[in-house]
Design an enzyme around this catalytic site. Structure first.
Site, short mmCIF file in Angstrom:
data_model
loop_
_atom_site.label_atom_id
_atom_site.label_comp_id
_atom_site.label_asym_id
_atom_site.label_seq_id
_atom_site.Cartn_x
_atom_site.Cartn_y
_atom_site.Cartn_z
N GLY A 1 13.12 95.29 -17.99
CA GLY A 1 13.40 95.98 -18.79
C GLY A 1 14.61 96.98 -18.40
O GLY A 1 15.52 97.48 -19.06
N TYR B 1 26.95 111.66 -23.58
CA TYR B 1 25.65 111.23 -24.16
C TYR B 1 24.44 111.65 -23.74
O TYR B 1 23.48 112.36 -24.64
CB TYR B 1 25.63 109.56 -23.89
N GLY C 1 27.82 110.91 -16.00
CA GLY C 1 28.24 109.58 -15.78
C GLY C 1 27.19 108.87 -15.11
O GLY C 1 26.46 109.39 -14.51
N ALA D 1 23.44 99.36 -23.87
CA ALA D 1 22.54 98.22 -23.86
C ALA D 1 22.93 96.94 -24.55
O ALA D 1 22.92 95.70 -24.05
CB ALA D 1 21.11 98.74 -24.26
N HIS E 1 21.08 102.75 -54.11
CA HIS E 1 21.16 104.17 -54.45
C HIS E 1 19.52 104.83 -54.67
O HIS E 1 18.62 103.95 -55.09
CB HIS E 1 21.60 104.65 -56.14
P1 FAD Z 1 20.13 98.04 -16.04
O1 FAD Z 1 19.53 98.17 -17.41
O2 FAD Z 1 20.42 99.07 -15.35
O3 FAD Z 1 19.44 96.93 -15.10
C1 FAD Z 1 19.67 96.64 -13.98
C2 FAD Z 1 18.29 96.11 -13.25
O4 FAD Z 1 18.64 95.49 -12.24
C3 FAD Z 1 17.45 97.39 -12.92
O5 FAD Z 1 16.17 97.06 -13.30
C4 FAD Z 1 17.32 96.98 -11.50
O6 FAD Z 1 15.88 97.45 -10.87
C5 FAD Z 1 17.59 95.66 -11.17
N1 FAD Z 1 18.21 95.53 -9.73
C6 FAD Z 1 19.51 96.34 -9.20
N2 FAD Z 1 19.59 95.70 -8.09
C7 FAD Z 1 18.62 94.59 -7.71
C8 FAD Z 1 18.29 94.19 -6.58
N3 FAD Z 1 19.27 94.05 -5.43
N4 FAD Z 1 17.31 93.26 -6.60
C9 FAD Z 1 16.45 93.31 -7.84
N5 FAD Z 1 16.43 93.95 -8.87
C10 FAD Z 1 17.84 94.73 -8.63
N6 FAD Z 1 22.34 102.35 -23.83
C11 FAD Z 1 22.27 102.14 -25.36
O7 FAD Z 1 23.19 101.21 -25.74
N7 FAD Z 1 21.66 102.99 -26.19
C12 FAD Z 1 20.92 104.40 -25.72
O8 FAD Z 1 20.61 104.70 -26.60
C13 FAD Z 1 21.09 104.39 -24.41
N8 FAD Z 1 20.42 105.51 -23.77
C14 FAD Z 1 20.37 105.73 -22.48
C15 FAD Z 1 19.69 106.69 -22.14
C16 FAD Z 1 19.58 107.13 -20.78
C17 FAD Z 1 18.79 108.29 -20.37
C18 FAD Z 1 20.26 106.04 -19.68
C19 FAD Z 1 20.13 106.43 -18.23
C20 FAD Z 1 21.02 105.20 -20.18
C21 FAD Z 1 21.16 104.82 -21.60
N9 FAD Z 1 21.67 103.74 -22.20
C22 FAD Z 1 21.86 103.59 -23.53
C23 FAD Z 1 22.46 102.72 -21.34
C24 FAD Z 1 21.46 101.74 -21.05
O9 FAD Z 1 20.50 102.10 -20.32
C25 FAD Z 1 22.49 100.74 -20.08
O10 FAD Z 1 23.66 100.18 -20.55
C26 FAD Z 1 21.71 99.30 -19.92
O11 FAD Z 1 20.38 99.57 -19.46
C27 FAD Z 1 22.47 98.31 -18.82
O12 FAD Z 1 21.77 97.13 -18.71
P2 FAD Z 1 21.98 96.30 -17.27
O13 FAD Z 1 21.12 95.18 -17.62
O14 FAD Z 1 23.65 96.11 -17.31
O15 FAD Z 1 21.67 97.18 -16.28
P1 NAD Z 2 28.93 110.56 -20.22
O1 NAD Z 2 30.17 109.86 -19.74
O2 NAD Z 2 28.75 110.20 -21.54
O3 NAD Z 2 29.12 111.97 -20.27
C1 NAD Z 2 29.64 112.63 -19.09
C2 NAD Z 2 29.95 113.94 -19.53
O4 NAD Z 2 30.17 114.89 -18.15
C3 NAD Z 2 31.60 113.99 -19.78
O5 NAD Z 2 31.60 114.76 -21.22
C4 NAD Z 2 32.51 114.47 -18.88
O6 NAD Z 2 33.51 115.17 -19.40
C5 NAD Z 2 31.38 115.63 -18.06
N1 NAD Z 2 31.64 115.77 -16.76
C6 NAD Z 2 32.06 114.94 -15.89
N2 NAD Z 2 32.28 115.51 -14.51
C7 NAD Z 2 31.71 116.89 -14.73
C8 NAD Z 2 31.63 118.07 -14.08
N3 NAD Z 2 31.83 118.01 -12.70
N4 NAD Z 2 31.25 119.18 -14.38
C9 NAD Z 2 30.98 119.16 -15.92
N5 NAD Z 2 30.99 118.09 -16.81
C10 NAD Z 2 31.56 117.10 -16.23
O7 NAD Z 2 27.78 110.33 -19.14
P2 NAD Z 2 26.23 110.41 -19.25
O8 NAD Z 2 25.96 111.27 -20.48
O9 NAD Z 2 25.99 110.52 -17.91
O10 NAD Z 2 25.96 108.96 -19.78
C11 NAD Z 2 26.07 107.65 -18.95
C12 NAD Z 2 26.49 106.60 -19.75
O11 NAD Z 2 24.97 106.11 -20.33
C13 NAD Z 2 27.05 106.77 -20.99
O12 NAD Z 2 28.30 106.63 -20.88
C14 NAD Z 2 26.78 105.50 -21.67
O13 NAD Z 2 27.48 104.54 -21.47
C15 NAD Z 2 25.11 105.49 -21.52
N6 NAD Z 2 24.45 106.28 -22.66
C16 NAD Z 2 24.47 105.95 -23.82
C17 NAD Z 2 23.56 106.39 -24.70
C18 NAD Z 2 23.58 105.77 -26.12
O14 NAD Z 2 24.09 104.88 -26.25
N7 NAD Z 2 23.12 106.64 -27.09
C19 NAD Z 2 22.72 107.32 -24.49
C20 NAD Z 2 22.90 107.75 -23.13
C21 NAD Z 2 23.46 107.23 -22.19
#
Ligand code: FAD
Ligand code: NAD
Length: 461
Positions: free
Chosen positions: A40, A185, A268, A316, A440
């Site tokens: 996941g 975000y 980020g 994701a 609607h």
């Molecule tokens: P990941 O989900 O990071 O998965 C990578 C996997 O690789 C992990 O399980 C890790 O354990 C495994 N791994 C890494 N290295 C190794 C190794 N050496 N051996 C074995 N396993 C390993 N995106 C959205 O689209 N909508 C959202 O609402 C959203 N909300 C988010 C909220 C938060 C708080 C965060 C942090 C992220 C959110 N994202 C969201 C971003 C989203 O989670 C990621 O874009 C997505 O998970 C990326 O998928 P991935 O498969 O590339 O990597």
């Molecule tokens: P982000 O890139 O969305 O936001 C980071 C923010 O931090 C920016 O607005 C930037 O200007 C600010 N920033 C950077 N350096 C700073 C500093 N030193 N002091 C103050 N502000 C600073 O990054 P995030 O919120 O960490 O999320 C990471 C990524 O995870 C997102 O870019 C997105 O790809 C993914 N994500 C997606 C969702 C979603 O799809 N709903 C939700 C959560 C996370």
């Protein structure tokens, strides 16, 4: 050391890796997926899903608490109660259901899942450290889906009171106050949820406004709501050191101390492109990301990369789409990566959706453009739901034919993203959407009305 051979070896079981594994397995390929944690990945375990569960719970709490002070439509409440430990337990159950579900889907697709940490030896072999010792896996195709981790600030390293998003989602107790560094975000999604749960939140954003990647019109309703929730928003602000419950923030030529029990750093995410022995492969990079072409091929033959490790947008659904497309290509069924629509949804209050070009980018690319906004204040469903903030906006070419971008901000607009994406992906014209009967009363009618307005035929405004 035990040895194993397979056709496709995938490192990382996040949305990119697990979707790639399921589709490859369904297509009859011999697949091994290595995951060090639960299947996941970030999304299911510490990202999308737990954050949305917390956002939902916080929204329910705030609604009931607010109704005690100001009844809505004659409905009041005696006040909301919160057992945060139970809320966290419920959220963890949601996560467990989904990760168990993914495990079942992988099994059904006959994917061999190995729990352990992979270290790449070369483009065809990987050593996995498992609870039972080391295992060598050789393969024909190697897929890197190692994802990303929260980015740290050197002067605010994670640990103790300095929280990453993962730490914040796992809090056992709510802090009284929270400074959120980064108004993107995660900072705004989680910051809003904590504010709704009664935490005093301050957002410290370096850019000129919150969610600086989007325009001020789109983000203004979110800012207004944050202010109403009592969140202090500081823009053009740089966070400095944190000590004894005070975060130093530089804004303009002033340095202000912000009282905060905890600091959540959300500036980020960093791709996991150098760990797992990847540095030794010396793959061509694209900045901090692994460089890939439109078929997810890296610079080394037989080695592919998908998901966050390959670049922006780190979402994701992008990782999943890449994983699915790559599996099909590995099975010889590939179609080229040819997408017009990559939705971005921010689950703030209200929510934001953006597809295609924003107005300024459209002007830069096409010169003259048409922009039409339809406000939810003129939408029957929004009025009936007592939540009229926001609008749907359509950006089209100057001739009023091609749709270049669609954006919305408002309650529940995340669910409109599917219709927007379909329209953009199918190359729908303004006239196509205008000629589509929208049910609607729905918020989706605002999309219809925005296209009518762009065509000079608006009905309800
Ligand atoms: P990941 O989900 O990071 O998965 C990578 C996997 O690789 C992990 O399980 C890790 O354990 C495994 N791994 C890494 N290295 C190794 C190794 N050496 N051996 C074995 N396993 C390993 N995106 C959205 O689209 N909508 C959202 O609402 C959203 N909300 C988010 C909220 C938060 C708080 C965060 C942090 C992220 C959110 N994202 C969201 C971003 C989203 O989670 C990621 O874009 C997505 O998970 C990326 O998928 P991935 O498969 O590339 O990597
Ligand atoms: P982000 O890139 O969305 O936001 C980071 C923010 O931090 C920016 O607005 C930037 O200007 C600010 N920033 C950077 N350096 C700073 C500093 N030193 N002091 C103050 N502000 C600073 O990054 P995030 O919120 O960490 O999320 C990471 C990524 O995870 C997102 O870019 C997105 O790809 C993914 N994500 C997606 C969702 C979603 O799809 N709903 C939700 C959560 C996370």
């Amino acid at each position: 050391m035990q040895e194993l051979n397979c056709g496709v070896l995938i490192i990382g079981g996040g949305p990119g890796g697990y979707v790639c594994a399921i589709r490859a397995g369904q297509l009859g390929l011999d697949v091994v997926l290595v995951e060090q944690d639960r299947p996941g990945g970030t999304c299911l375990t510490v990202g999308c899903i737990p954050s949305k569960a917390l956002i939902h719970a916080a929204g329910e709490y705030e609604r009931i608490a607010t109704a005690a002070k100001a009844p809505v439509a004659g409905i009041g409440s005696l006040g909301a109660t919160l057992d945060f430990a139970q809320t966290q337990g419920w959220k963890d159950e949601v996560v467990a259901k989904l990760t168990t579900g993914v495990t079942g889907l992988l099994r059904k697709a006959k994917v061999r899942v190995i729990k352990g940490q992979a270290a790449v030896r070369d483009g065809k072999s990987v050593v996995v450290t498992t609870a039972d010792g080391e295992q060598m896996i050789t393969c024909e195709h190697l897929v890197l889906a190692t994802g990303s981790v929260p980015a740290e600030l050197a002067h605010l390293p994670f640990g103790g009171d300095i929280l990453s998003s993962t730490d914040a989602l796992a809090l056992a107790e709510l802090p009284g106050s929270l400074a959120v560094v980064g108004g993107g975000y995660i900072g705004l999604e989680l910051g809003t949820a904590f504010a709704k749960l009664g935490v005093l939140v301050t957002v410290v954003e370096a850019g000129p406004r919150i969610l600086p990647a989007w325009d001020a019109d789109l983000t203004a309703p979110v800012l207004r709501r944050l202010e109403k929730l009592g969140v202090r928003v500081m823009t053009g602000a740089q966070a400095g050191a944190f000590s004894e419950g005070s975060l130093q923030v530089r804004q303009g030529d002033q340095t202000i101390g912000i009282a905060a029990e905890k600091v959540l750093v959300t500036v980020g995410r960093r791709p996991r492109a150098q760990s797992a022995g990847l540095a030794a492969l010396q793959l061509a990079m694209d900045g901090p990301f692994i460089g890939v072409d439109s078929q997810c091929r890296t610079s080394m033959s037989g080695v592919y990369a998908i998901g966050d490790v390959t670049g922006e947008p780190m979402l994701a659904h992008r990782a999943m789409a890449q994983g699915e497309a790559l599996a099909e290509r590995l099975a010889g069924k590939g179609t080229p990566w040819d997408h017009r629509a990559m939705p971005a949804v921010c689950f703030t209050d209200p929510e934001i959706v953006s597809l295609g070009l924003l107005p300024e980018a459209a002007k830069a690319a096409h010169g003259e453009v048409r922009i039409a906004n339809f406000p939810f204040a003129a939408n029957g469903k929004a009025l009936a739901e007592e939540d009229i903030a926001g609008f749907v906006r359509v950006v089209s070419d100057a001739q009023g034919r091609e749709i270049l971008g669609i954006q919305a901000v408002g309650c529940g607009v995340s669910e409109l993203a599917a219709g927007f994406a379909l329209a953009l992906e199918m190359g729908a014209t303004l006239a196509d959407v205008a000629a589509t009967i929208h049910a609607h009363p729905t918020r989706g009618e605002a999309f219809h009305e925005a296209t009518l307005m762009a065509l000079g035929k608006g009905l309800h405004l």
